[in-house]
Enzyme design. Sequence first.
Site, PDB file in Angstrom:
ATOM      1  N   TYR A  53       0.960  -1.343   0.070  1.00  0.00           N
ATOM      2  CA  TYR A  53      -0.146   0.029  -0.531  1.00  0.00           C
ATOM      3  C   TYR A  53       0.841   1.766  -0.176  1.00  0.00           C
ATOM      4  CZ  TYR A  53      -3.563  -3.201   1.433  1.00  0.00           C
ATOM      5  OH  TYR A  53      -4.365  -4.178   2.003  1.00  0.00           O
ATOM      6  N   HIS A 111       0.334 -11.660   1.897  1.00  0.00           N
ATOM      7  CA  HIS A 111      -0.994 -11.206   1.178  1.00  0.00           C
ATOM      8  C   HIS A 111      -1.333 -12.230   0.766  1.00  0.00           C
ATOM      9  CE1 HIS A 111      -1.622  -6.743   0.407  1.00  0.00           C
ATOM     10  NE2 HIS A 111      -2.709  -7.376   0.400  1.00  0.00           N
TER      11      HIS A 111
END
Length: 281
Positions: A53, A111
């Site tokens: 991010y 992730h």
Amino acid sequence: MRDIKDYVILNNGVKMPLLGFGTYNANDSEELMRAIKKSMKIGYRHIDTASFYENENIIGSVINESGISREEIFLVNKVWNSDQGYEKTLQAFQKSIKNLKTDYLDAYLIHWPQTLNKETWKALEKLSKEGYVRAIGVSNFTVNHLKRLIEDAEILPSINQIEFHPRLVQNELMEFCKEHKIQIESWSPLMRGRVFQIPLLQELSKKYGKTISQIVLRWDLQMGVVTIPKSTTISRIKENADIFKFEITEDDMDKIRKLNDGFRIGMNPDIVYENPKIIKI
């Protein structure tokens, strides 16, 4: 589920707040900073991010300057695909905690599923054993991915953060995680705004005198799912937190469950497993 301070107890005894603040795709740094500050004033204590991010520095600064003790915050991060593997994961972790201005994480997740999962998991186990991470888990793992990982894992995942919303309930995965005491956590629970187009949710919004967002987030909680809506709009951040003073009937819960048709807004984890470089969340 009485207020924003409520939590679930993970399979290792760690307390995880039911409602979190998601930070994916918040590209305006000033806007994100204001949003996190406001969320913490409202009472959010669970903050979700990932190295992918590219906002770790902002989050770390806000937490440090908030005046709220680090122990009150449940901080979640994730290791990215290109950082998977034993040594690379350990290096990625050190970089992330430096960016976040902390010396530990409350949860660290893989992730996306990949062929290097097992090596990555060994690194997460090491971090857990050494006290650098309070809980370790995964994100976007299917039943098959979890089975492969668990085969020779010393520590079971505590969390599986997945795409979960009224049109993607993933019943088989829910049952598997329940059986193994792996907490399901929902990313993008509002389907990036698509929930507002669903007639049933519009009807239930009128029936309960709550917004569609509040109906969906409350449904998550009653389904036993931790939820992390993302918004940088102050009014919506406050609205998303106001989900603890009402309850959806079991009949209406079932109606929402029946919206499940397998629709995804994100990538299919099996496709990512085979092609980790074409990721598009």
